[in-house]
Write a protein that holds these residues in place. Structure first.
Motif, PDB file in Angstrom:
ATOM      1  N   UNK A  65       0.864  -1.185   0.000  1.00 46.71           N
ATOM      2  CA  UNK A  65       0.000   0.000   0.000  1.00 46.71           C
ATOM      3  C   UNK A  65       0.894   1.227   0.000  1.00 46.71           C
ATOM      4  N   UNK A  66       0.605   2.197  -0.870  1.00 44.18           N
ATOM      5  CA  UNK A  66       1.407   3.420  -0.985  1.00 44.18           C
ATOM      6  C   UNK A  66       2.874   3.112  -1.240  1.00 44.18           C
ATOM      7  N   UNK A  67       3.131   2.049  -2.003  1.00 44.18           N
ATOM      8  CA  UNK A  67       4.500   1.713  -2.380  1.00 44.18           C
ATOM      9  C   UNK A  67       5.342   1.123  -1.273  1.00 44.18           C
ATOM     10  N   UNK A  68       4.704   0.656  -0.190  1.00 43.53           N
ATOM     11  CA  UNK A  68       5.429   0.065   0.935  1.00 43.53           C
ATOM     12  C   UNK A  68       4.722  -1.209   1.383  1.00 43.53           C
ATOM     13  N   UNK A  69       5.468  -2.078   2.053  1.00 41.22           N
ATOM     14  CA  UNK A  69       4.860  -3.265   2.619  1.00 41.22           C
ATOM     15  C   UNK A  69       3.905  -2.845   3.730  1.00 41.22           C
ATOM     16  N   UNK A  70       2.630  -3.167   3.553  1.00 41.81           N
ATOM     17  CA  UNK A  70       1.610  -2.745   4.505  1.00 41.81           C
ATOM     18  C   UNK A  70       1.176  -3.872   5.438  1.00 41.81           C
ATOM     19  N   UNK A  71       1.088  -5.089   4.891  1.00 43.67           N
ATOM     20  CA  UNK A  71       0.554  -6.202   5.676  1.00 43.67           C
ATOM     21  C   UNK A  71       1.207  -7.491   5.227  1.00 43.67           C
ATOM     22  N   UNK A  72       1.720  -8.258   6.165  1.00 42.27           N
ATOM     23  CA  UNK A  72       2.347  -9.554   5.902  1.00 42.27           C
ATOM     24  C   UNK A  72       1.736 -10.555   6.878  1.00 42.27           C
ATOM     25  N   UNK A  73       1.085 -11.560   6.341  1.00 38.56           N
ATOM     26  CA  UNK A  73       0.383 -12.509   7.198  1.00 38.56           C
ATOM     27  C   UNK A  73       0.480 -13.915   6.605  1.00 38.56           C
ATOM     28  N   UNK A  74       0.642 -14.900   7.472  1.00 35.84           N
ATOM     29  CA  UNK A  74       0.735 -16.290   7.043  1.00 35.84           C
ATOM     30  C   UNK A  74      -0.298 -17.129   7.772  1.00 35.84           C
ATOM     31  N   UNK A  75      -0.734 -18.193   7.108  1.00 33.46           N
ATOM     32  CA  UNK A  75      -1.798 -19.042   7.630  1.00 33.46           C
ATOM     33  C   UNK A  75      -1.448 -20.514   7.407  1.00 33.46           C
ATOM     34  N   UNK A  76      -1.947 -21.364   8.283  1.00 30.00           N
ATOM     35  CA  UNK A  76      -1.872 -22.795   8.042  1.00 30.00           C
ATOM     36  C   UNK A  76      -0.588 -23.444   8.509  1.00 30.00           C
ATOM     37  N   UNK A  77      -0.289 -24.586   7.876  1.00 30.10           N
ATOM     38  CA  UNK A  77       0.816 -25.435   8.316  1.00 30.10           C
ATOM     39  C   UNK A  77       1.776 -25.734   7.169  1.00 30.10           C
ATOM     40  N   UNK A  78       3.020 -26.065   7.540  1.00 35.12           N
ATOM     41  CA  UNK A  78       4.070 -26.366   6.561  1.00 35.12           C
ATOM     42  C   UNK A  78       4.021 -27.820   6.093  1.00 35.12           C
ATOM     43  N   UNK A  79       3.475 -28.687   6.910  1.00 36.99           N
ATOM     44  CA  UNK A  79       3.455 -30.123   6.625  1.00 36.99           C
ATOM     45  C   UNK A  79       2.178 -30.699   7.219  1.00 36.99           C
ATOM     46  N   UNK A  80       1.433 -31.403   6.401  1.00 35.91           N
ATOM     47  CA  UNK A  80       0.105 -31.883   6.809  1.00 35.91           C
ATOM     48  C   UNK A  80       0.140 -32.681   8.103  1.00 35.91           C
ATOM     49  N   UNK A  81       1.159 -33.505   8.283  1.00 37.59           N
ATOM     50  CA  UNK A  81       1.178 -34.410   9.420  1.00 37.59           C
ATOM     51  C   UNK A  81       1.991 -33.883  10.598  1.00 37.59           C
ATOM     52  N   UNK A 322       0.376  -2.603  -9.221  1.00 35.06           N
ATOM     53  CA  UNK A 322       0.210  -1.442 -10.090  1.00 35.06           C
ATOM     54  C   UNK A 322       1.190  -0.351  -9.685  1.00 35.06           C
ATOM     55  N   UNK A 323       1.958   0.140 -10.635  1.00 35.74           N
ATOM     56  CA  UNK A 323       2.850   1.260 -10.362  1.00 35.74           C
ATOM     57  C   UNK A 323       2.058   2.536 -10.113  1.00 35.74           C
ATOM     58  N   UNK A 324       1.034   2.746 -10.905  1.00 41.58           N
ATOM     59  CA  UNK A 324       0.260   3.979 -10.789  1.00 41.58           C
ATOM     60  C   UNK A 324      -0.444   4.065  -9.440  1.00 41.58           C
ATOM     61  N   UNK A 325      -1.024   2.958  -9.000  1.00 37.06           N
ATOM     62  CA  UNK A 325      -1.766   2.932  -7.740  1.00 37.06           C
ATOM     63  C   UNK A 325      -0.876   2.622  -6.543  1.00 37.06           C
ATOM     64  N   UNK A 326       0.356   2.189  -6.829  1.00 38.21           N
ATOM     65  CA  UNK A 326       1.324   1.835  -5.774  1.00 38.21           C
ATOM     66  C   UNK A 326       0.751   0.812  -4.799  1.00 38.21           C
ATOM     67  N   UNK A 327       0.052  -0.153  -5.363  1.00 40.94           N
ATOM     68  CA  UNK A 327      -0.526  -1.218  -4.552  1.00 40.94           C
ATOM     69  C   UNK A 327      -0.264  -2.550  -5.218  1.00 40.94           C
ATOM     70  N   UNK A 349      -8.370  -8.009  -1.440  1.00 44.14           N
ATOM     71  CA  UNK A 349      -7.233  -7.190  -1.008  1.00 44.14           C
ATOM     72  C   UNK A 349      -7.106  -5.891  -1.792  1.00 44.14           C
ATOM     73  N   UNK A 350      -7.162  -5.988  -3.133  1.00 50.53           N
ATOM     74  CA  UNK A 350      -6.931  -4.766  -3.926  1.00 50.53           C
ATOM     75  C   UNK A 350      -8.062  -4.451  -4.891  1.00 50.53           C
TER      76      UNK A 350
END
Length: 364
Positions: A65-81, A322-327, A349-350
């Motif tokens: 957002x606005x050409x910068x990292x605004x939100x970083x989020x992770x979900x779930x698991x790396x290995x099913x078991x 988008x470069x123009x929208x910086x998102x 998201x966008x």
């Protein structure tokens, strides 16, 4: 966002994304950060349900957002078991998201006069790649715009021409490997070391690499097939410009952010002129889709975007910005089903209608 609102959204299920598009970041760019946080709160509520519905064990997102990292989020698991959680430091296989990154490096070389985008690549080699005389028509520009005429992959056979160079779009990993050999000859460095020096380290992508790193034994996710069975991530010992990047969502987001921030010839970032060239259509795919130099290009009801997808079978990914929208947004998944929910996430998201998701090569 209140707990009452969160519970209400969760109860409404995945159809909520239809209404979320009306309050996406595109509509909140000029509003307060708290308003934009409403969008990410909605995403945080809905994404686990989307993952469950499509059988996706793990996902990591980075929203710009606005050409910068605004939100970083992770979900779930790396290995099913093993049930180890995906976090923002989890390494994913970015697959073909490697291609535009490599393309950026080639354009930087062109800025510095180290390679001519329109010179035959045979100019830089000791002997032609194949005996077909049309190899003399293959240039860096044609590789980056997928107009070499090569197949995507040739297997163990020598590469061949499906079309005359420059006449037709034909997605080709083989073209990128050919150009990689030229870049390595010019720079006198293996590609992994060159990109680490020129791009990854300067941009703070400290965990990212085109070859396997020892620490990935702890940080890398497993991939998962259609049935959700885990498969170990491959461990490349040599870089592939067509798809060996291992990275995190937040680190890869530094790339679209760099696309929004022109530099000078002496810097690690491309100049404005080169950025414009990278995003100039080279070949038309459809009424709303073109291909530039390394990036897919789309015309949407919200403006122009650049995009790419990644597919290493059990790892799938998507980036649109988008470069123009910086998102923009980076989506990395550890599932063969991963691309199934990307359009809904991008919508939430966008916003906007993104014809890239209709591109025929994308395997959902």
């Amino acid at each position: 966002m209140s707990e009452i609102s969160r519970r209400k959204l969760l109860k409404q299920g995945t159809t909520t994304f239809i209404s979320l598009s009306s309050i996406s970041l595109l509509k909140l760019l000029a509003d307060s950060v708290s308003a934009a946080e409403t969008v990410t709160g909605n995403l945080e509520t809905q994404i686990p349900q989307l993952m469950q519905n499509s059988g996706i064990p793990g996902i990591s997102l980075a929203v710009i957002r606005d050409g910068e990292l605004f939100w970083n989020k992770s979900f779930g698991i790396k290995h099913k078991y093993r049930k180890t959680s995906v976090n923002n430091e989890t390494i994913f296989a970015a697959a073909s998201l490697t291609k535009p990154l490599f393309s950026y490096a080639v354009l930087k070389m062109a800025e510095r006069g180290e390679i001519d985008l329109d010179a035959p690549l045979t100019k830089y080699t000791d002997k032609p790649l194949i005996s077909d005389s049309r190899i003399n028509q293959v240039t860096a520009r044609r590789v980056l715009s997928h107009t070499t005429g090569f197949p995507n992959w040739s297997g163990s056979k020598p590469v061949w021409f499906n079309n005359n160079p420059g006449t037709k779009f034909g997605y080709s990993g083989e073209g990128f490997l050919y150009l990689q050999s030229v870049v390595e000859k010019i720079t006198q460095q293996p590609l992994a070391a060159y990109l680490q020096q020129q791009i990854l380290k300067p941009w703070g992508m400290k965990s990212s690499s085109l070859i396997w790193q020892p620490e990935y034994a702890e940080t890398a996710s497993y991939g998962h097939n259609r049935q959700g069975e885990p498969r170990a991530m491959s461990q490349p010992k040599a870089a592939s410009s067509a798809g060996s990047l291992r990275t995190t969502a937040a680190e890869y987001a530094q790339f679209p952010i760099a696309m929004m921030k022109p530099g000078t010839i002496d810097s690690n970032n491309l100049t404005e002129a080169s950025l414009q060239q990278m995003l100039t259509p080279q070949i038309k795919l459809s009424d709303s889709l073109d291909w530039g130099l390394g990036w897919g290009l789309e015309k949407t009801n919200k403006g122009n975007f650049f995009w790419h997808w990644g597919d290493l079978v059990t790892f799938k990914s998507f980036i649109v910005a988008s470069r123009d929208l910086k998102t923009g947004i980076v989506i990395l998944t550890n599932s063969q089903n991963g691309l199934k929910i990307c359009e809904k996430i991008v919508d939430g998201a966008i916003g906007g209608q993104h014809p890239a998701f209709k591109y025929w090569m994308i395997d959902y």
